[in-house]
Design a protein around this motif. Structure first.
Motif, short mmCIF file in Angstrom:
data_model
loop_
_atom_site.label_atom_id
_atom_site.label_comp_id
_atom_site.label_asym_id
_atom_site.label_seq_id
_atom_site.Cartn_x
_atom_site.Cartn_y
_atom_site.Cartn_z
N LEU A 1 -20.06 2.06 -93.72
CA LEU A 1 -18.98 2.30 -92.76
C LEU A 1 -18.45 0.96 -92.26
N ASP A 2 -17.16 0.90 -92.20
CA ASP A 2 -16.51 -0.35 -91.82
C ASP A 2 -16.68 -0.64 -90.34
N GLN A 3 -16.93 -1.91 -90.01
CA GLN A 3 -16.92 -2.41 -88.64
C GLN A 3 -15.80 -3.45 -88.53
N ASN A 4 -15.31 -3.63 -87.33
CA ASN A 4 -14.18 -4.56 -87.14
C ASN A 4 -14.69 -5.99 -87.11
N ASP A 5 -15.01 -6.49 -88.28
CA ASP A 5 -15.57 -7.83 -88.37
C ASP A 5 -14.62 -8.81 -89.07
N ASN A 6 -13.36 -8.39 -89.29
CA ASN A 6 -12.37 -9.26 -89.92
C ASN A 6 -11.12 -9.32 -89.06
N ALA A 7 -10.65 -10.52 -88.79
CA ALA A 7 -9.39 -10.70 -88.06
C ALA A 7 -8.22 -10.55 -89.03
N PRO A 8 -7.05 -10.15 -88.53
CA PRO A 8 -5.87 -10.06 -89.42
C PRO A 8 -5.58 -11.40 -90.08
N ALA A 9 -5.18 -11.34 -91.32
CA ALA A 9 -4.83 -12.54 -92.08
C ALA A 9 -3.33 -12.51 -92.38
N VAL A 10 -2.63 -13.60 -92.03
CA VAL A 10 -1.17 -13.68 -92.22
C VAL A 10 -0.88 -14.01 -93.67
N LYS B 1 10.32 -11.77 -91.24
CA LYS B 1 9.36 -10.68 -91.16
C LYS B 1 7.95 -11.26 -91.37
N VAL B 2 7.12 -11.08 -90.38
CA VAL B 2 5.74 -11.55 -90.47
C VAL B 2 4.89 -10.43 -91.07
N THR B 3 4.17 -10.76 -92.09
CA THR B 3 3.31 -9.77 -92.75
C THR B 3 1.86 -10.24 -92.70
N ALA B 4 0.99 -9.35 -92.23
CA ALA B 4 -0.45 -9.66 -92.14
C ALA B 4 -1.25 -8.49 -92.68
N VAL B 5 -2.40 -8.78 -93.16
CA VAL B 5 -3.31 -7.75 -93.65
C VAL B 5 -4.67 -7.94 -92.99
N ASP B 6 -5.44 -6.86 -92.97
CA ASP B 6 -6.79 -6.88 -92.39
C ASP B 6 -7.75 -6.32 -93.44
N ALA B 7 -8.79 -7.07 -93.74
CA ALA B 7 -9.75 -6.65 -94.77
C ALA B 7 -10.53 -5.41 -94.37
N ASP B 8 -10.53 -5.07 -93.09
CA ASP B 8 -11.20 -3.86 -92.64
C ASP B 8 -10.40 -2.65 -93.06
N SER B 9 -10.88 -1.47 -92.64
CA SER B 9 -10.20 -0.23 -93.00
C SER B 9 -10.06 0.65 -91.78
N GLY B 10 -9.24 1.71 -91.94
CA GLY B 10 -9.07 2.66 -90.86
C GLY B 10 -8.42 2.03 -89.64
#
Length: 847
Positions: A553-562, A590-599
């Motif tokens: 189960l995913d935990q919020n251990d990754n900050a958004p990456a631009v 347009k700023v686009t970021a992704v997060d390696a976490d899920s949900g």
């Protein structure tokens, strides 16, 4: 008087005849003389029965005797049957002509029964004995020659030739001896008068009676006979018969008359009056069972008769007159007791094997059983039966012997034991019955494999857990018992990302608990399988398998990456240009970021943290689009600096920032002087030339992209009006494109007042390119922007992150497109990023 017993040496000539054996009706018989010394060999039963001597210990051979006392043993080392104790034939069999001592030889593993009969031969170890050492006989002097007077017979416990063979009387002139042979073979002596008596001459005659047996050496016994000569009363009573016989049922009522004896006397008066009595030395048993009426001679039943104890009763009756001197006569009485069915059959369990292995084959012998009924004839004929609801049956053997054998499949898990009811019934009328219950316990065999509570288990585990913590516990049960039910757990070897699963987890073999070897990272490992096995301790052991599905189960251990704008080339700043003629709502960037976490941990929102002029710009909360809030005025600074904060929706919250530098220009050809911290007063000719080239290149690419878009859009709208606002051009077998890795995707998007189309293209040998045409119905012109991603981005890793964070339904179209077009990683990345953007750009209540 008992004489010295013969030694074994003196009996050596018997040996060849005694130690004979023969098999009769599946029985083995040996013949031995009585009084053998302990340790004397009877016979080699191992040889005679075909047994292996070396296996006698293991098969637990033993002997049982119906006599109760153990007279014999088996030398297991030699397989010989030997005498264990003194054997006295007279104690065992009395006066029976044949003395057989039955033995049962029981052998286990497997269970067998052999019936052996030991015939005990009589030896002449007893002398004839007279109960009365002195006998008095009274005879009147006027008795005629030829008169007979019964004498007491001698008793000899031996049988056959060793019993009494003859009687001798000492020599005299008045008497001789006569021997009468009875029906049962007994010899009874009588005194016969040969010459008239003369009381005045000789009133008393002293005689000696000698009894001699037929043994070798001969044994004898004597009795003194005194004859008294009486005066007057010259006639003695005479019985009508010498022997009276009668049959009486053993259930006769006491007081019933059995028979009546009758004697006559030729004298008159008192000399002719007769009274009847039991003869002298009549056994006490006879006196307790019968009585005689002295006046009539009637024999009456006095006690309870039991044929099983005594089937025949013999005694003598004396008739006496009342003369002076009194005279008497004698007769014999034989009373045979007839049998009635008054004895209940007895069930005897000779041998029982319990517990019995549950995998025993059909016909396995469980017990040896015999039946006994003291009654005779049909009343003593016994039949055994077993309850029909049990998996056993009875097989008849010899002489009312049965073997209880298995007759069905045994299952300890269904029935751990059986109460087998054995019934015995004789053939009498009415028949008598008896029951006996045998407890047969079953011995467990390892016929059941361990069974898990589930075939598969699902385990949900948070990432970043503490190494060594318990993940899950599996359990299995085994219907067997003892060692066969003891279960050990283990993990079967399998691979997780080409690494053995034992590197991730280990298992407690006793309780089935599974522990982690290290912390798990959702971004690297989302799910894996553990194949576990439960094995019992039986021989051979049985096992079963189950699968444990572990979901991280995913935990919020990754900050958004631009991802865009990329700041790798220009440090921490992203430089954008914007015309001063921009109206309100103009899309700046347009700023686009992704997060390696899920949900929820990957839901990203954008916020304007700082701005040179906060009234001029606004940021879309979910899309990251930077737009103008109002029209740009001449008073606005030409250099604007924005700091955007990007946050996810996890707990704890993770964030990142990006700095965007915006240069306000009057026209697109103006030099980008804001790259420096202050404006250059006079641009050099070289810088202006580069700027001109750049403007021309951008214009060319924009025109080419616009023309491509128009052509493709028209073609797509003609062929597929039902496809909505999105149209894709893909390669098929009939396409003229020769490069399979080329992909061109056109995305028409509507976002408020801004209409823009994304044209995505890429191949394996070049970097992916994104052409976006933004057309605003609010303005008189359209913006066309070229965005080129940084070449340093690891697209495969980012794609996996996007894959984990997007629902399956979001990526259905794109994944299908990837399969059909075999897209390069950069193209897949852009398509997934667009799907992520569309998902995150929806209002929160729509999610």
């Amino acid at each position: 008087m008992r004489t010295k017993l013969p030694t074994w040496r003196t009996l050596s000539w018997w040996h060849p005849f005694f130690l004979l054996w023969s098999t009769i009706d599946a029985q083995t018989r040996y013949s031995i003389p009585e009084e053998l010394k302990p340790g004397a060999v009877v016979g080699n039963i191992a040889k005679d029965l075909g047994l292996v001597v070396s296996e006698l210990y293991r098969r637990d051979l033993r002997i049982t005797s119906e006599a109760g006392k153990q007279f014999f043993n088996v030398d297991l080392g030699k397989g010989e049957l030997v005498v264990a104790d003194r054997i006295d034939r007279e104690d065992l069999c009395g006066q029976r002509a044949s003395c057989l001592l039955p033995l049962e030889l029981v052998i286990n593993n497997p269970l067998q029964l052999h019936r052996i009969e030991i015939e005990i031969l009589d030896t002449n170890d007893n002398s004839p004995v007279f109960t009365t050492k002195e006998k008095v006989v009274k005879i009147a002097e006027l008795v005629n020659p030829g008169a007979r007077f019964p004498l007491e017979a001698a008793q000899d416990p031996d049988v056959g030739i060793n019993s009494v063979r003859s009687y001798l009387l000492n020599k005299n002139e008045h008497f001789k001896l006569s021997v009468k042979n009875q029906k049962d073979g007994r010899k009874t002596p009588e005194l016969v008068l040969e010459k008239p008596l003369d009381r005045e001459r000789l009133p008393v005659h002293n005689l000696i009676l000698t009894a001699v047996d037929g043994g070798d050496p001969v044994r004898s016994g004597t009795s003194d006979i005194t004859v008294i000569v009486l005066d007057n009363n010259d006639n003695a009573p005479q019985f009508e018969r010498n022997v009276y016989e009668a049959n009486v049922s053993e259930n006769v009522t006491p007081g019933s008359e059995v028979l009546r004896v009758k004697a006559t006397d030729q004298d008159e008066g008192l000399n002719g009056e007769i009274e009847y009595f039991f003869a002298e030395l009549t056994a006490d048993l006879i006196m307790s069972l019968f009585d005689i009426e002295s006046s009539t001679g009637s024999i009456i039943v006095k006690g309870v008769l039991d044929r099983e104890n005594n089937a025949l009763h013999r005694f003598d009756v004396t008739a006496k007159d009342k003369g002076n001197p009194e005279m008497d006569g004698h007769c014999s009485v034989e009373v045979r007791v007839t049998d009635i069915n008054d004895n209940i059959p007895e069930i005897i369990v000779t041998s029982l094997t319990s517990p019995v292995p549950e995998d025993s084959v059909l016909g396995t012998v469980i017990a040896l059983i015999s039946a006994k009924d003291p009654d005779s004839g049909e009343n003593g004929k016994v039949t055994l039966t077993v309850s029909s609801d049990s998996p056993f049956k009875l097989n008849p053997s010899v002489s009312n012997h049965y073997s209880l054998v298995t007759n069905g499949k045994l299952d300890r898990e269904t029935y751990s034991h059986y109460n087998v009811k054995i019934s015995a019934a004789d053939s009498g009328k009415p028949a008598l019955r008896s029951d006996k219950t045998i407890l047969v316990e079953l011995l467990d065999t390892n016929d059941n494999a361990p069974v898990f509570s589930q075939n598969s288990y699902n385990v949900y585990l948070k990432e970043n857990g503490v190494p060594g913590s318990i993940l899950f516990s599996v359990s299995a049960s085994d219907l067997d018992s003892g060692e066969n039910a003891k279960i050990s757990y283990s993990i079967l070897d399998s691979k997780v990302h080409d690494v053995s699963v034992s590197s991730y987890v280990y298992m407690n073999s006793e309780n089935g608990s599974i522990y982690s070897m290290h912390s798990f990272d959702y971004e690297k490992l989302k799910v894996f399988e553990i194949h576990v096995q439960a094995k019992d301790q039986g021989s051979p052991s049985l096992s079963s398998n189950a699968t444990v599905h572990v979901f991280i189960l995913d935990q919020n251990d990754n900050a958004p990456a631009v991802i865009y704008p990329s700041s790798a080339a220009l440090g921490s700043l992203s430089h954008q240009r914007m015309p001063r003629s921009a109206k309100a709502g103009h899309l700046v960037t347009k700023v686009t970021a992704v997060d390696a976490d899920s949900g929820h941990n990957a839901w990203i929102s954008y916020r304007l943290a700082e701005a040179t002029d906060a009234s001029l710009f606004t940021v879309s909360l979910y899309t990251g689009e930077v737009r103008t809030k109002r029209a740009v005025s001449e008073q606005d600074d030409s250099s604007q600096r924005l700091i955007l904060e990007i946050k996810d929706d996890g707990e704890p919250l993770q964030s990142a920032t990006v700095t965007v530098s915006i240069l306000l220009e009057d026209a697109l050809h103006e030099p980008i002087s804001e790259l420096r911290h202050h404006k250059a007063s006079e641009p050099s000719k070289k810088t202006g030339r580069i700027t001109l080239y750049l403007i021309l290149s951008l214009a060319s690419v924009s025109v080419l992209s616009l023309l491509t878009f128009v052509i493709l859009a028209v073609k797509c709208m003609r062929n597929s009006r039902s496809s909505g606002s999105c149209c894709c051009m893909r390669r098929s077998d009939s396409d003229d494109y020769k490069n399979p890795n080329r992909n061109l995707q056109i995305q028409l998007n509507t976002d408020g007042p801004i209409k823009y189309v994304e044209v995505l293209g890429g191949d394996m040998m070049s970097q992916s390119q994104s052409f976006r045409s933004c057309m605003s119905p609010m303005s008189e012109y359209s913006d066309f922007t070229l965005i080129k991603p940084s070449s340093t981005t690891d697209f495969k890793e980012v794609i996996s992150v996007l894959d984990a964070s997007l629902p399956d339904s979001t990526w259905t179209f794109e994944s299908q497109q990837v399969k059909e077009l075999q897209l390069c990683p950069e193209t897949v990345f852009l398509a997934k990023l667009r799907a992520r953007y569309e998902r995150c750009s929806r209002p929160r209540e729509d999610l």
